[in-house]
Design an enzyme around this catalytic site. Structure first.
Site, PDB file in Angstrom:
ATOM      1  N   ASP A 133       0.821  -1.210   0.000  1.00  0.00           N
ATOM      2  CA  ASP A 133       0.000   0.000   0.000  1.00  0.00           C
ATOM      3  C   ASP A 133       0.857   1.263   0.000  1.00  0.00           C
ATOM      4  O   ASP A 133       0.771   2.102   0.884  1.00  0.00           O
ATOM      5  CB  ASP A 133      -0.940  -0.019   1.215  1.00  0.00           C
ATOM      6  CG  ASP A 133      -1.953   1.124   1.175  1.00  0.00           C
ATOM      7  OD1 ASP A 133      -2.311   1.554   0.059  1.00  0.00           O
ATOM      8  OD2 ASP A 133      -2.362   1.589   2.255  1.00  0.00           O
ATOM      9  N   GLU A 158       4.121  -8.234   6.955  1.00  0.00           N
ATOM     10  CA  GLU A 158       2.816  -8.813   6.626  1.00  0.00           C
ATOM     11  C   GLU A 158       2.870  -9.826   5.488  1.00  0.00           C
ATOM     12  O   GLU A 158       2.097  -9.744   4.527  1.00  0.00           O
ATOM     13  CB  GLU A 158       1.802  -7.709   6.309  1.00  0.00           C
ATOM     14  CG  GLU A 158       1.517  -6.798   7.490  1.00  0.00           C
ATOM     15  CD  GLU A 158       0.384  -5.812   7.215  1.00  0.00           C
ATOM     16  OE1 GLU A 158      -0.172  -5.826   6.093  1.00  0.00           O
ATOM     17  OE2 GLU A 158       0.065  -5.021   8.115  1.00  0.00           O
ATOM     18  N   TYR A 199      -5.587  -3.073  13.024  1.00  0.00           N
ATOM     19  CA  TYR A 199      -6.386  -1.863  12.803  1.00  0.00           C
ATOM     20  C   TYR A 199      -7.829  -2.121  13.214  1.00  0.00           C
ATOM     21  O   TYR A 199      -8.741  -2.114  12.388  1.00  0.00           O
ATOM     22  CB  TYR A 199      -6.296  -1.431  11.335  1.00  0.00           C
ATOM     23  CG  TYR A 199      -4.923  -0.977  10.921  1.00  0.00           C
ATOM     24  CD1 TYR A 199      -4.539   0.351  11.054  1.00  0.00           C
ATOM     25  CD2 TYR A 199      -3.997  -1.878  10.413  1.00  0.00           C
ATOM     26  CE1 TYR A 199      -3.274   0.770  10.685  1.00  0.00           C
ATOM     27  CE2 TYR A 199      -2.726  -1.462  10.043  1.00  0.00           C
ATOM     28  CZ  TYR A 199      -2.373  -0.138  10.180  1.00  0.00           C
ATOM     29  OH  TYR A 199      -1.109   0.271   9.805  1.00  0.00           O
ATOM     30  N   GLU A 257       2.139  -1.494  14.117  1.00  0.00           N
ATOM     31  CA  GLU A 257       1.278  -0.580  13.367  1.00  0.00           C
ATOM     32  C   GLU A 257      -0.090  -0.530  14.038  1.00  0.00           C
ATOM     33  O   GLU A 257      -0.612  -1.552  14.493  1.00  0.00           O
ATOM     34  CB  GLU A 257       1.082  -1.026  11.906  1.00  0.00           C
ATOM     35  CG  GLU A 257       2.290  -0.898  11.008  1.00  0.00           C
ATOM     36  CD  GLU A 257       1.982  -1.286   9.560  1.00  0.00           C
ATOM     37  OE1 GLU A 257       0.793  -1.216   9.159  1.00  0.00           O
ATOM     38  OE2 GLU A 257       2.919  -1.664   8.839  1.00  0.00           O
TER      39      GLU A 257
END
Length: 648
Positions: free
Chosen positions: A209, A453, A506, A542
């Site tokens: 991303d 990831e 998240y 994160e």
């Protein structure tokens, strides 16, 4: 057709001295070019001639041998700044999203003494170019490099001496195509339906991303050394009571006989230890340790190690001088703590990107200095080089300012099972070799991250990451190794082999969007699952939420500054509970907004920054500033004048 040529053969390896006896590094050094009494550096930043190969197969430049003549003689060229990504420099949308070969050229006037003195080596060095690069000098190929984030170089003295009356013409071809075997991986998708797409239409698929910026991203240099020279230096530091120990090894090239004088000097230039051996231990009485920012009244203390080489060959005698900054510190890990100099260290920092308006990933000193001022303003003591190695100059800044670094390789987006094959693994191992070779002497680098990831639940992942992690530990037994997972349920085949667990999550954003009430429960469950299974310290590597600057809503709604604030505050409440147990750090995603590919979930880039892309603070930046300074003050090791951020 779009792919880069076959990779050059594997570098030969040379096992290091006893401190690294379990591992091997590349057989040549990659010392950062520094001027001295025996070395000169000529930086080639500025305007280069540039041409994108827009032929259907992107191979016209090779078919017509553009490197054999001036680039402007092959067709239209434009000015292109170096260093910079080429994507945002022009108004041409096809260049912004261009995939394939682009060509750079620069003619350089080489100092006459470099040419006349055959006892001088002349080396071209490219700080980084994304992704695959080939370099020619005066039409002769001198090197190629596979990878977009690390330096490469070649000796070119003999070429520029062939015709000293002519300028030195440097040609660099760069291909940003990503395949399943590159780092990061990608794939080219050709679409042949001419009822819907133009003839020859294809897209570059990526699995990460951030925007796939391309070009020559870091400075290109010419530098000199004598023909007998200091090729590499390796240091490993330790201390006992008030005595520091600097274990060192000096590697020499080009000499049949050589003597070495190693002098370690403090900040005032006073000699604190010396040796006449090419390897050994320097003992420093009343040592000034390297401490992180906000952990000590004098963070980032650096000694200078001067290596003076006197060498002789059949024809002449040479002297070479190289000075390496050295920070004396130790790093260790327990099941619940991360220790720097045997004291508990808590990461309160950020994730970053090398990303800015117009320049893309191009190296830019004003931006770097601004970012360091913002880091210190907000009380951040650390960052992760998400998701690739950053410029060497940034790590040098971290050394001087005491900013702790998790040094990450470009292993992001490993999602396709075909990217776990041997070819990908071998390249990944090569990249870790290059990364450790470049960054091994930075006191600020306290941990290696081998991936971000990955699809670590896939069957081949365990062998892949076990091999990769063990290889990295063998290269450098002095630093812990991690990789970053996004599995909320501790189903990770690589986790048993890492030293520190790093987790990205998240909650209330990608999962249960809009439901802030789930954060405490789900974040607590995540931590308990991971620690319960692996009994290793954890970093929340994160977390965060997008916020469009200036967008407000009360009650908070997604994409507003208020929502971003509440997400952070809800996470912080859980962090405060777990840092009393096994949580050793928290890194916000992200330091600043950054560019991504176009898509329905991204409005001109990722907006999870606590600063805008132009480095202006959102409301969340002040939340972090208050928290990070409070965390720093809780250590009790700060002098009075650093108790408040206004004193910076």
């Amino acid at each position: 057709m779009m792919l880069s040529p076959e990779r050059p053969g594997l570098f030969r390896v040379l096992c290091l001295f006893a401190l690294f006896e379990a591992g091997c590094l590349l057989d040549t050094g990659m010392l950062f070019p520094r001027e001295s009494s025996s070395r000169e550096v000529k930086e080639l930043s500025g305007l280069w001639s540039f041409r994108a190969d827009k032929s259907p197969d992107r191979n016209l430049g090779f078919d017509k041998a553009w490197y054999k003549s001036r680039l402007r003689e092959t067709g239209p060229v434009i000015d292109m700044p170096v260093p910079a990504s080429y994507n945002d420099i022009t108004q041409d949308p096809t260049l912004r999203d261009f995939i394939g070969w682009v060509w750079y050229e620069r003619e350089v006037v080489v100092p006459a003494r470099w040419i006349t003195d055959e006892g001088t080596r002349v080396v071209i060095r490219v700080g980084s170019a994304h992704y695959y690069s080939i370099v020619w000098v005066n039409g002769v190929k001198v090197t190629e490099h596979n990878g977009g984030h690390l330096p490469f170089e070649a000796e070119v003295g003999s070429l520029i001496r062939k015709d000293p009356t002519q300028p030195c013409r440097i040609t660099i071809a760069v291909n940003n195509t990503l395949t399943l075997e590159t780092l990061p991986p990608g794939s080219i998708q050709h679409i042949d339906d001419i009822t819907k797409y133009p003839k020859g239409f294809f897209v570059q698929n990526i699995y990460f991303d951030f925007f796939n910026y391309a070009g020559i991203h870091r400075p290109v240099l010419l530098y000199t050394t004598p023909t007998a020279y200091v090729d590499d230096i390796t240091v490993v530091t330790d201390f006992l009571d008030n005595t520091g120990r600097v274990n060192y090894k000096v590697s020499v090239q080009g000499a049949t006989t050589a003597t070495v004088k190693v002098t370690l000097m403090d900040k005032d230039g006073h000699c604190v230890a010396s040796s006449t051996e090419p390897f050994g231990v320097l003992k420093v009485v009343d040592v000034n340790l390297w401490w992180p920012y906000l952990m000590h009244e004098s963070p980032g203390y650096l000694y200078s190690m001067e290596v003076r080489l006197m060498a002789a060959n059949e024809r002449s005698t040479h002297e070479d001088v190289y000075t390496l900054p050295v920070g004396i510190r130790t790093v260790s890990v327990t099941s619940t703590q991360f220790l720097i100099n045997k004291k508990p260290f808590y990461f309160h920092g950020v994730n970053k990107h090398e990303d800015s308006d117009i320049r893309g990933k191009g190296f830019d000193w004003p931006l770097i200095v601004k970012d360091f001022n913002l880091l210190k303003w907000m009380g951040a003591n650390s960052f992760r080089t998400s998701h690739y190695p950053y410029a060497e100059e940034i790590l040098q800044m971290c050394d001087r300012h005491g900013i702790v670094v998790i040094d990450e390789c470009p292993g992001v987006g490993i999602k396709d099972i075909r990217s776990f094959r041997n070819a990908s693994l071998n390249h990944h191992l090569d990249v870790m070799d290059e990364l450790v070779r470049r960054d091994k002497n930075h006191a600020s680098v306290v941990m290696w991250s081998v991936a971000n990831e990955p699809a670590s639940e896939m069957p081949p992942a365990e062998f892949y990451f076990k091999t990769l992690i063990q290889h990295t530990k063998a290269l450098d037994p002095t630093r812990p190794v991690t990789y970053v997972s996004n599995s909320h349920y501790a189903r990770d085949k690589g986790a048993p082999y890492v030293d520190v667990i790093c987790i990205n999550s998240y909650f209330s954003w990608y999962h249960d969007p809009g439901h802030l009430e789930v954060i405490p429960l789900q974040l607590n469950t995540q931590f308990e699952n991971w620690y319960g299974k692996y009994q290793k310290p954890i970093i929340q590597s994160e977390y965060g939420a997008d916020a469009v600057p200036g967008l407000h809503s009360d009650p908070p709604m997604m994409f507003t500054e208020e929502y971003q604030k509440v997400v952070l505050q809800s996470c912080h409440d859980v962090f405060d509970q777990k840092r009393k147990q096994y949580l050793i750090g928290e890194l916000i995603w992200n330091f600043a907004d950054f560019m991504t590919v176009q898509g329905i979930t991204r409005v001109v880039g990722n907006k999870k920054g606590v600063f805008t892309r132009q480095r202006q603070p959102k409301a969340a930046a002040f939340i972090l500033k208050e928290r990070y300074w409070r965390l720093a003050n809780e250590t009790g090791r700060l002098p009075p004048w650093t108790k408040y951020p206004c004193s910076l």
